[in-house]
Scaffold this active site. Structure first.
Site, PDB file in Angstrom:
ATOM      1  N   ARG A  18       0.840  -1.204   0.000  1.00  0.00           N
ATOM      2  CA  ARG A  18       0.000   0.000   0.000  1.00  0.00           C
ATOM      3  C   ARG A  18       0.870   1.248   0.000  1.00  0.00           C
ATOM      4  O   ARG A  18       0.568   2.233  -0.678  1.00  0.00           O
ATOM      5  CB  ARG A  18      -0.926  -0.009   1.218  1.00  0.00           C
ATOM      6  N   TYR A  73      -6.303  -0.509  -6.752  1.00  0.00           N
ATOM      7  CA  TYR A  73      -5.639  -1.759  -6.329  1.00  0.00           C
ATOM      8  C   TYR A  73      -4.918  -1.634  -4.973  1.00  0.00           C
ATOM      9  O   TYR A  73      -4.681  -0.544  -4.504  1.00  0.00           O
ATOM     10  CB  TYR A  73      -4.780  -2.389  -7.417  1.00  0.00           C
ATOM     11  N   GLU A  74      -4.639  -2.755  -4.398  1.00  0.00           N
ATOM     12  CA  GLU A  74      -4.122  -2.832  -3.021  1.00  0.00           C
ATOM     13  C   GLU A  74      -5.095  -2.176  -2.039  1.00  0.00           C
ATOM     14  O   GLU A  74      -4.682  -1.606  -1.030  1.00  0.00           O
ATOM     15  CB  GLU A  74      -2.729  -2.209  -2.890  1.00  0.00           C
ATOM     16  N   GLY A  75      -6.379  -2.295  -2.328  1.00  0.00           N
ATOM     17  CA  GLY A  75      -7.387  -1.724  -1.445  1.00  0.00           C
ATOM     18  C   GLY A  75      -7.819  -0.367  -1.937  1.00  0.00           C
ATOM     19  O   GLY A  75      -7.003   0.563  -1.983  1.00  0.00           O
ATOM     20  N   GLN A 108      -9.229   1.818   2.375  1.00  0.00           N
ATOM     21  CA  GLN A 108      -8.242   2.530   3.206  1.00  0.00           C
ATOM     22  C   GLN A 108      -8.958   3.352   4.282  1.00  0.00           C
ATOM     23  O   GLN A 108      -8.531   3.419   5.432  1.00  0.00           O
ATOM     24  CB  GLN A 108      -7.370   3.470   2.361  1.00  0.00           C
TER      25      GLN A 108
END
Lengths: 250, 600, 313
Positions: free
Chosen positions: B299, B441-443, B448
């Protein structure tokens, strides 16, 4: 065989220099500095000669302010074995640099001095030839190919209209042209190693060299600004203008 | 024409003055990171980014990665060569463990270098970024045998890594993972299933690709506690690490995307021929937990992508604005010559917005990076814990806010170009398209924000958040009391903004439990608020330091003066957004969740 | 007295010498020309006919047939002591190779590539690739100068200076030895770095026209060939010809844009050229706004005429 590579710290070639408003020079304060690109080619060539087993040691030398150490570290990261800084604070003219390099060469006794054909700041194109003269060594300027064997260097050099091959008995001086090689990127591990390689500092007085300038710069000015929009009536006028006014045609 | 130049002076300032590089260099194992060496590293990395990576950026966008009939991936021209130059340069191992051939440099140094890779060619760097995640997962959790076999080759970059999490039914909700792993008598596992969105799942760079795959054991409990992590290499290495038999996995298609065309986003199929051979990482059923530890770093890296793309878009816009001559500048005498559009006030406003926001997200990211180094390496456990708490708070902010800012900056970049910005050839549009994935992406930003509200704010009753707020308030007070009018203005604006943030934290802490739907509807606003305040905090520090240096006649005066001016612009033009965000974050979300779903 | 080192091919004198003589004449004092070569009577005669030359010194010897820097410098140094205040050479490959050697042996500075003579001791020269011009004064007793030919007109012919044979300096024993020469055939220079670039655009109409019209002109000028994106997109030439924002960035001394309207992306790739010529039938084309010399008209007539107006190389 030892190779001495003199390098110069110059304003990075990507920086568009500005003339100081008072016309005393160009503004080099806080601009990005880098190794003179032709000198980078010289370091690369020396390192390649070492990698080919021709040379045993590559010594980089730079003449100038203390910050030249950064430039020397770059040379060490490319693959030079050790470095010498001849520290001098004033501006050094090509003749002074040549004398300093010649003095270092006498001390170090290299078989080859390889350096850039010119520095991209003063565009003088003098130091290599002057070093050769001071040492009474043969020279090959503007090299595009270098081979060293049997105590001789065979150099292809760029001359007007083509190439010329010369043989030099070593020790000798070679200056590099653009096509000689493409310098490598320093690798991260080599950047880390570079800071552990030896860097010696000398000074002009210790080398017995008088570096006082012979030239004085009276003024530095911008080149004339472009004025677009000019028209010519026909081919004849165009050719005449290109010859006589713009002077870009012989 | 704009070509990317790493902003070395700015990066050095942030590293040295704001992130405290000298302090990081004093940490155990960080001794190599002295300022001169770091400067040399940044310089060479900048050269590599400009000369090798950037020239491929547009080619990569135009040509994209293509899956061929035989199942191999054709990467855009030049990418393979560039990858090997990257590997030979030793860049892949910059912050990796020296035990496996890395250089062991601090994260904060890696952050600056990564920013350059992202800025010059984001699609290219995704390969190294995913490999980094895979390395991290193996190094933290795998057996010594797996580590010895895989890590040296992955650290050098000889092999690359991927992360196989997502499945068609399991996106943000990984509990829904269905890929199966069946134990074999020899201790290995047979993996069957399909994974999607696998970045660099197939490519032509290297002799092997190491897939990290989330899968379920036959007897695994339902939900998040029943997922295990496996190493599934494309070719099964022998004991010496030489790739041998082809494993039963393949890329079955590659996605057509809005941006990052050169990065192959693959659908991976495992076990079409009966089962791919995999090796469990750590203990069974703890896969998701391992993933989440690693995900902090991933992240963070995506946050840096936001910084990189924003910087690139800014540089391109400035270059164009200097060059493009249109109209006459307002306020200049009559008869003046046509001006470059950079002379027009609204173009200035856009460029300043881009500049100030980019500098702010960079500073926050690097400061967080330095805290990651402290959290990992401080000799004192209490100090490690303190830094880790700060990192945990900041990661969703760095990820969520930096990438949202990148959208705005890339969009303004197009706007500065006018009609030319809408034309692909100009290059501004690519940054806009490439940036778009970073908030996803990656949350996603929403994920978040959930994390920030739930785990990072409410869970400890706002304790960590409040301690950071206290730090910001201290800086605001100091500047507010300054005799320098610019610093004073920055200080008073920052004081107001941080006070609003403080009140918002109070509201969240008391409402997150009982009024969760409303609190979460405003969670992104809360995250953005944090991002804006954190940026203002770091730019205020920068202005304070720059002003002190100017007074002492140290350093590059033009650069330092610009720091003060940029911080002032941020305080006056960006910090006020905090009020709007606060309105939504503190109950303004009621209407957002009020309409019955069927009315949509 | 001023000594000019001649540029020649033994049989005849080269035009670089004429430009250097013009610069030398501005220094004040009689101008002598040194012709160092082998069987170089033709060149000496040529030098004698340059207007403004007072005397030609002719050194003739086999070791000056393909002269090395070492031998040429020795020859210059052999005649230099007879009262010369300035030693001048054209800033050609040879002049650059030789003169710093001379200067170092005399322990004086060299002033490279002068573009103007302000007075006998003060000169203008470009620095930073011509982005600035420095006016420098030399305090040395002898001034060693190289001269940028394009900055000075060629001296006229019609002179009749005496030619005097001078003693030949012995060959330098530890010097370079020339073992071979390859003269470049009409291979074109690379686009980036070329002194002259000719670019074609959509106005040419086809790849065939591009080749038919631009190649002969490029041959005459030893120019590199480029193209606008429109011409590349239309398939006239391969992609690596493209000059512009997404192509190559060039800044030659002379850029000739043929049938190019001047989209901003193209201008971004060539606007730093020293001299820009635009040939286009549309008088309103934006390229004319930045061109130093615009010629409005039919390029199918202009190009052959332009090619014919230039000497074959």
């Amino acid at each position: 065989m030892k190779i001495l590579v003199p390098i110069k710290r110059v304003v990075d070639f990507n920086v568009k220099v500005r003339v100081k408003p008072d016309g005393s020079g160009v503004d080099t304060a806080n601009v990005k500095m880098s190794m003179n690109p032709f000198d980078e080619i010289a370091v690369e060539e020396a390192v390649r000669l070492k990698e080919r087993g021709v040379a045993t040691e590559v010594v980089a030398v730079s003449c100038g302010v203390a910050a030249c150490q950064e430039t020397l570290r770059t040379a060490l990261a490319i693959g030079a074995d050790r470095a010498i800084l001849v520290q001098a604070d004033g501006e050094l003219e090509p003749l002074a640099v040549a004398k300093l390099v010649a003095a270092v060469a006498k001390k170090e006794a290299p078989q080859l001095v390889i350096l850039g054909k010119q520095a991209i700041d003063d565009d003088a194109n003098q130091v290599g030839q002057m070093v050769a003269a001071l040492l009474d060594w043969p020279q090959a300027t503007f090299a595009s190919k270098v081979e060293v064997a049997g105590g001789k260097a065979t150099v292809k050099r760029e001359v007007d209209g083509g190439l010329e091959t010369v043989e030099l008995e070593l020790p000798a001086v070679i200056t590099t042209d653009l096509r000689l090689n493409e310098p490598r990127y320093a690798t991260l591990p080599n950047i880390m190693k570079a800071k552990k390689k030896p860097l010696e500092t000398l000074d002009p007085a210790g080398l017995g060299v008088d570096v006082s300038p012979r030239l004085s710069t009276l003024k530095v000015a911008e080149p004339p600004a472009r004025k677009g929009g000019g028209k010519v009536a026909d081919v004849a006028e165009l050719v005449a203008k290109l010859r006589n006014e713009a002077k870009v045609l012989p | 024409m704009s070509s990317y130049r790493a902003p070395l002076e700015e990066m050095s300032f942030v590293l040295n003055e704001l992130a405290g590089l000298a302090g990081v260099a004093k940490l155990p194992g960080c001794g190599e990171a002295d300022p001169a060496t770091v400067a040399a590293i940044l310089e060479e990395a900048g050269k590599f980014a400009t000369d090798v990576l950037e020239p491929l950026n547009r080619t990569g966008d135009l040509r994209g990665a293509r899956l061929l009939e035989d199942g191999s991936m054709r990467m855009p021209p030049g990418f393979r060569d560039a990858y090997w130059k990257f590997v030979e340069g030793g860049w892949n191992g910059l912050a990796k463990n020296p035990e496996y051939g890395g250089q062991g440099l601090p994260e904060v140094v890696a952050a600056a270098v990564e920013e350059m890779w992202h800025a010059s060619n984001m699609a290219f760097d995704l390969c190294a970024m995913l490999t980094q995640g895979a390395i991290e997962a193996i190094e933290r959790n795998a057996s010594p045998e797996l580590k010895a076999l895989y890590l040296p080759k992955m650290v050098s970059g000889q092999w690359t890594g991927t992360m196989n999490l997502t499945e068609p039914q399991a996106g943000s909700d990984l509990a829904a993972v269905r890929t199966r792993a069946v134990p074999q008598p020899d201790g290995s596992y047979r993996i069957t299933g399909q994974k999607i969105f696998i970045t660099y799942g197939e490519h032509d760079y290297t002799e092997n690709i190491v897939h990290l795959v989330l899968a379920r054991l036959p007897d695994a409990p339902e939900g998040v506690k029943g997922i295990s992590l496996f190493v599934v290499p494309k070719f099964l290495p022998d004991a010496q690490g030489k790739p041998g038999a082809r494993n039963d996995l393949r890329c079955v298609s590659v996605e057509h995307k809005l941006g990052i065309h050169a990065s192959p986003t693959c659908v991976m199929s495992y076990g079409d021929g009966g089962g791919a051979t995999g090796f469990v990482v750590g203990e069974p059923n703890r896969g998701l937990e391992y993933m989440f530890v690693m995900m902090n770093l991933a992240r963070y890296s995506v946050g840096l992508e936001g910084v990189g793309i924003a910087e690139r878009a800014y540089q391109r816009a400035v270059a164009y604005a200097r060059e493009r001559v249109q109209g006459r500048a307002v306020g200049l005498e009559k008869g003046a010559k046509p001006a470059a559009i950079i002379e027009h006030p609204d173009v200035r406003r856009m460029l300043m917005t881009m500049r100030a926001q980019t500098e702010a997200i960079r500073a926050v990211a690097y400061v967080t990076g330095a805290a990651m180094d402290h959290a990992k390496r401080e000799p004192d456990a209490e100090a490690r814990k303190r830094h880790q708490a700060f990192v945990d708070l900041m990661i969703p902010i760095v990820k969520g806010h930096s990438t949202e800012v990148a959208q705005e900056v890339a969009s303004l970049g197009i706007q500065v170009h006018g009609g030319m910005g809408f034309i692909e050839e100009t290059g501004a549009a690519q940054h806009f398209r490439d940036a778009r994935i970073t908030t996803i992406y990656e949350g996603t930003t929403g994920i978040q924000a959930n994390d920030l509200v739930g785990r990072k704010t409410a869970r400890d009753g706002g304790a960590v958040a409040k301690s950071v707020v206290g730090e910001v308030a201290k800086v605001a007070r100091r500047l507010g009391g300054s005799g320098d009018s610019a610093l004073k203005a920055i200080g008073s604006r920052l004081a107001a903004a941080v006070a609003t943030l403080d009140r918002t934290i109070d509201w969240l802490v008391s409402n997150a439990g009982g009024n969760a739907r409303v609190a979460l509807a405003g969670s992104v606003a809360y995250l953005r608020m944090w991002g804006v305040v954190a940026g203002g905090w770091q730019l205020a520090r920068a202005a304070e330091i720059a002003a002190a240096k100017l007074a002492a006649r140290e350093g590059d005066a033009a650069f330092l003066q610009a720091k003060v001016t940029t911080a002032r612009f941020y305080a006056e033009a960006i910090l006020p957004w905090v009020d709007a965000h606060a309105a939504l974050a503190t109950g303004g979300g009621e209407a957002a969740v009020a309409l019955p779903a069927e009315r949509f | 007295m001023i000594l000019v080192l001649a540029e020649h091919d033994h049989a005849s004198i080269k035009s670089a010498t004429h430009h250097a003589v013009t610069a030398a004449a501005k220094l004040g004092g009689p101008v002598h020309v040194l012709v160092a070569g082998h069987d170089a009577a033709g060149a000496a005669k040529g030098a004698a006919s340059i207007a403004g030359v007072a005397k030609v010194l002719h050194a003739d010897a086999p070791h000056l047939a393909s002269p090395t820097a070492e031998n040429l410098a020795a020859q210059v140094l052999a005649v230099a002591p007879s009262g010369y205040t300035h030693l001048v050479a054209p800033a050609t490959g040879q002049g650059k190779n030789v003169m710093p050697r001379v200067a170092a042996k005399l322990d004086v500075a060299q002033v490279s590539e002068i573009t103007a003579v302000v007075s006998a001791d003060t000169f203008v020269r470009p620095i930073y690739a011509g982005n600035a011009f420095a006016t420098v004064r030399s305090g040395d007793r002898v001034k060693v100068l190289t001269v940028r030919g394009t900055a000075f007109d060629a001296a006229a012919g019609g002179g009749a200076a005496p030619v005097e044979a001078v003693p030949v300096a012995p060959a330098v024993t530890r010097g370079a030895v020339v073992t071979g020469q390859e003269l470049t055939k009409s291979e074109r220079p690379e686009l980036v770095g070329a002194r002259i670039v000719i670019s074609g655009g959509r106005g040419l109409g086809s790849g065939e026209n591009y080749r038919k019209l631009l190649e002969p002109l490029a041959d005459r000028l030893n120019a590199a060939l480029g193209a606008s994106r429109a011409a590349v997109d239309a398939g006239y030439v391969p992609n690596d010809y493209q000059v512009g924002q997404t192509g190559k960035i060039v800044a030659p001394e002379l850029y000739i844009a043929v049938g190019i309207s001047g989209a901003i992306q193209h201008l971004a790739g060539m606007k730093d050229s020293k001299v820009i010529v635009a040939i286009n039938k549309d008088a309103e084309a934006p390229i004319f706004q930045i061109a130093d010399y615009g010629l409005v008209g039919d390029l199918f007539e202009i190009l052959p005429a332009l090619t014919a107006a230039l000497p074959a190389r």
